[in-house]
Design a protein around this motif. Structure first.
Motif, PDB file in Angstrom:
ATOM      1  N   MET A  19       0.827  -1.210   0.000  1.00 55.60           N
ATOM      2  CA  MET A  19       0.000   0.000   0.000  1.00 55.60           C
ATOM      3  C   MET A  19       0.862   1.262   0.000  1.00 55.60           C
ATOM      4  O   MET A  19       1.942   1.284   0.600  1.00 55.60           O
ATOM      5  CB  MET A  19      -0.879   0.032   1.257  1.00 55.60           C
ATOM      6  N   LYS A  52      -0.802   6.796   1.738  1.00 54.43           N
ATOM      7  CA  LYS A  52      -2.137   7.383   1.681  1.00 54.43           C
ATOM      8  C   LYS A  52      -3.206   6.299   1.762  1.00 54.43           C
ATOM      9  O   LYS A  52      -4.198   6.435   2.497  1.00 54.43           O
ATOM     10  CB  LYS A  52      -2.295   8.185   0.384  1.00 54.43           C
ATOM     11  N   ASP A  53      -3.021   5.211   1.029  1.00 53.26           N
ATOM     12  CA  ASP A  53      -3.989   4.108   1.068  1.00 53.26           C
ATOM     13  C   ASP A  53      -3.963   3.422   2.431  1.00 53.26           C
ATOM     14  O   ASP A  53      -5.004   3.016   2.957  1.00 53.26           O
ATOM     15  CB  ASP A  53      -3.677   3.092  -0.031  1.00 53.26           C
TER      16      ASP A  53
END
Length: 717
Positions: A144, A147-148
């Protein structure tokens, strides 16, 4: 010398726990597993359940977070709270007027009905906590983006908060620890009806002023008293004259026996922020770029405020709280620069990171940790100038009212101007209240000069790109004229002009307003996330998390606890003297006396004046049951507890769970304590509880308050 080294080595090998036991700010739920046996050896007589329990009353029930930034303790079954004078400073100033100046003269309510309600003050009771690391980390994976990852974590946090809030009764906070490697949730109950009960005058509560701040020996009565109110059923409620003092299930007994060298002492509170896991180049960035900018901008702010505060008592009252806050951070940041430089802290961290790099390049660790340190170092190299810029800008936004106010109000005015009549009617009360609040208590000549002087420093001291509005050479060449002209042309220069806009809203007028344009440009710059740093910040965030994870796995770090982040922690240590100091008249350099305070006395001095009654009581030696065995009245004392900002107002508690003092400061020699703990230098400066109760009893004649306390005095004293 050889024999001395052997002796020290023997002591080190024999008593390693005793030497380092005072380092660390610990979770209460982990006390039994991590620290309880150490604490017992040092003098603790309580069980872990008596400190932290979900199902029965325990010590944690008497500790509250005070107004989001300090700590207070419950000291009676009627919700009486004890915290620092500097923690209550803003509320006391707000409740003061020129005719009834409680900040300067003190205040002691002689009945519940006389206790004063400031605006917006609240306290937070801690209910329980638990580990949700596995649950949250199961929602993320190494592939990831940051941000995710953050989005996935926040989604799970929202669920946890909803599950434990009991329909809104409780505030639930989920916090990350060890740089996002662990997560815990905390359940709190907030009370917003909190009233001022008593405060000594500023000459006692802030005795020594900026001169003595962060210094030892100290002689400061840094305390104030508030009370929590509830509805008739003991529930949190908005302010009402029908509310009653909160009936508390647990409060701290007050031990007026006194303290001696090596007595056990623990501190419970809400330490705000430490950076014990910070990488070497982060420390270097602070010392060479961020903190110097903060120090310069803060000192400038103080000079401007003081100029006008000295000329007018009403202006002094308006800005007293803001001045105190900025002065405190100014001295703190300069002390951090000096201490971190002297300790060569960045160099020490680099050595650890060099060992980590070797560990990271072993075949079994390479895939995860190989580039961690280089990525972190690259990030700091690319953000050093931005850090300098951001700190000049940050202190301007903190100290200059009109760098922020036009943007704050202007956003609402923009929505108002764009709305139809029905929507405007709906928005009007909220806007009117905002305007009323933000235009309260300011001095326009001071604010003009403040903005002008801050803009001069900001535009001239950083090589980082400025807001486009300020790149105009004519502006930079004559900031004074620019500032004067924008105040002359702006509707935000006066409350009356802004209120007139509500009657005749004009979008073009708003968007062309020079103060609104400047304020908007400054805040947008402060919030700016440059495109060229997006990936670099993503990589840094991941690498920092992996660095902390790797340091824990490899056991290369001596730090075993998470950084402070405004969650309830316990630190423990002992009453512990500093080397003998000729400035202190006390028999041992772990406490100070009334005699030493009077020696510092300077009539009519802003920092070292004393009320006439204090001098009379000193001459009469009227110390009552609060004197020590030598007939002295102790004022402050030292322990070697590990604390930081946010611990202000924290109770100092003996091995039996009794209140012996009130933490309020640290010593400047250990100013690097937020980054590195020095067991030899680190000291907490505390108000002796005997001095607190003496002031309430003898100085203020507030017998009503003393009668609420559960006083304990050991027979062998």
């Amino acid at each position: 010398m050889k024999q001395l080294k052997l002796t020290l080595l023997t002591l080190f090998l024999t008593f390693p726990i005793a030497i380092f036991a005072n380092e660390g700010m610990w979770f209460l739920m982990h006390i039994e597993r991590l620290n309880h046996r150490d604490m017992q050896k040092m003098g603790l007589q309580l069980t872990p359940e008596e400190i932290y329990s979900i199902n029965q009353n325990s010590l944690k029930d008497a500790i509250v977070q005070f107004d989001g930034g300090c700590t207070a303790s419950v000291i009676s079954n009627n919700g009486l709270l004890l915290t620092n004078h500097h923690c209550g400073y803003g509320a006391i100033a707000e409740l003061s007027t020129a005719d009834q100046n409680h900040l300067m003269d003190g205040y002691w309510a002689d009945a519940f009905s006389k206790e004063l309600k400031p605006k917006d003050l609240y306290v937070r009771f801690f209910v329980r906590m638990d580990d949700v690391s596995k649950r949250i980390l199961s929602k993320v994976n190494p592939n990831m983006t940051e941000k995710d990852r953050e989005a996935a974590i926040n989604q799970e946090i929202a669920k946890i908060q909803q599950e434990h809030s009991e329909g809104g009764k409780y505030t639930v906070s989920v916090k990350s620890f060890f740089q996002g490697n662990e997560y815990y949730y905390f359940v709190y109950e907030d009370f917003t009806d909190v009233r001022l009960v008593g405060t000594p005058p500023k000459s006692i509560g802030k005795y020594g002023g900026d001169t003595d701040n962060w210094e030892w020996p100290r002689h400061t009565g840094d305390f104030s008293l508030f009370r929590v109110y509830s509805d008739a059923n003991g529930n949190a409620a908005e302010y009402s004259t029908d509310n009653v003092p909160l009936k508390t299930d647990y409060h701290l007994p007050v031990n007026i026996t006194g303290v001696n060298e090596d007595d056990f002492a623990m501190i419970l509170g809400y330490p705000g922020r430490t950076n014990r896991w910070m990488p070497a180049e982060g420390i270097e960035q602070n010392v060479k770029f961020a903190y110097p900018a903060w120090v310069e901008g803060s000192k400038l702010s103080m000079d401007v405020m003081k100029k006008y505060m000295n000329e007018d008592a009403s202006v002094n009252l308006m800005y007293a709280s803001k001045y105190a806050q900025i002065a405190n951070y100014w001295k703190n940041r300069q002390g951090m620069i000096d201490a971190l430089t002297q300790h060569q802290t960045a160099k020490t961290k680099r050595k650890v990171e060099s060992k980590f790099d070797k560990w990271a390049n072993k075949s079994k660790n390479k895939a995860t940790y190989q580039n961690v340190v280089s990525t972190i170092n690259k990030y700091y190299a690319l953000t050093n100038e931005k850090s300098r810029h951001d700190n000049y800008l940050r202190i301007m936004l903190r100290s200059s009212k009109f760098s922020v106010l036009p943007y704050q109000i202007g956003r609402g005015l923009k929505t108002y101007a764009e709305s139809n009549e029905a929507k405007r009617e709906e928005l009007l009360p909220r806007l009117t209240y905002m305007i009323e609040s933000l235009y309260k208590d300011y001095h326009l000549p001071l604010e003009k000069e403040m903005l002008s002087e801050q803009l001069k420093v900001y535009t001239s001291k950083t090589s980082y790109p400025l807001p486009e509005l300020l790149t105009n050479a004519s502006i930079q060449n004559d900031i004074n004229s620019y500032t004067e002209s924008i105040f002359d042309l702006s509707m935000f220069s006066s409350k009356k002009s802004v209120e007139a806009f509500l009657k005749f809203p004009d979008m073009q007028l708003l968007e062309s307003d020079p103060l609104f344009k400047l304020s908007s440009a400054l805040i947008e710059k402060y919030r700016e996330q440059p495109e060229h740093l997006v990936q670099i910040e993503n990589d840094f965030s991941k690498s920092f998390r992996l660095l902390v994870e790797g340091l824990r796995v490899s056991e290369l770090s001596k730090v075993k606890y998470p950084d402070a982040n405004s969650t309830l922690r316990l630190s423990y240590g002992k009453v512990r003297a500093l080397p003998k100091d000729s400035r202190n008249d006390a028999r041992t350099n772990n406490y100070t006396t009334f005699k030493g305070m009077v020696k510092k006395y300077k009539p009519n001095d802003d920092e070292f004046d004393l009320p006439k009654r204090m001098l009379e009581l000193y001459e009469a030696k009227d110390f009552g049951i609060y004197a020590n065995e030598y007939g002295e009245l102790p004022i402050n004392f030292l322990t070697d507890n590990d604390i930081t900002g946010g611990n202000s107002g924290s109770p100092v508690i003996n091995g039996k769970g009794e209140l012996i003092g009130l933490a309020f400061d640290g010593n400047i020699e250990a100013m690097a304590g937020d980054v590195i703990f020095d067991s030899n230098l680190q000291r907490t400066i505390n108000v002796d509880i005997r001095y607190v109760v003496w002031l309430i009893d003898k100085f203020a004649n507030a017998k009503r308050i003393v009668d609420e306390l559960t006083l304990v005095k050991n027979n062998n004293s």
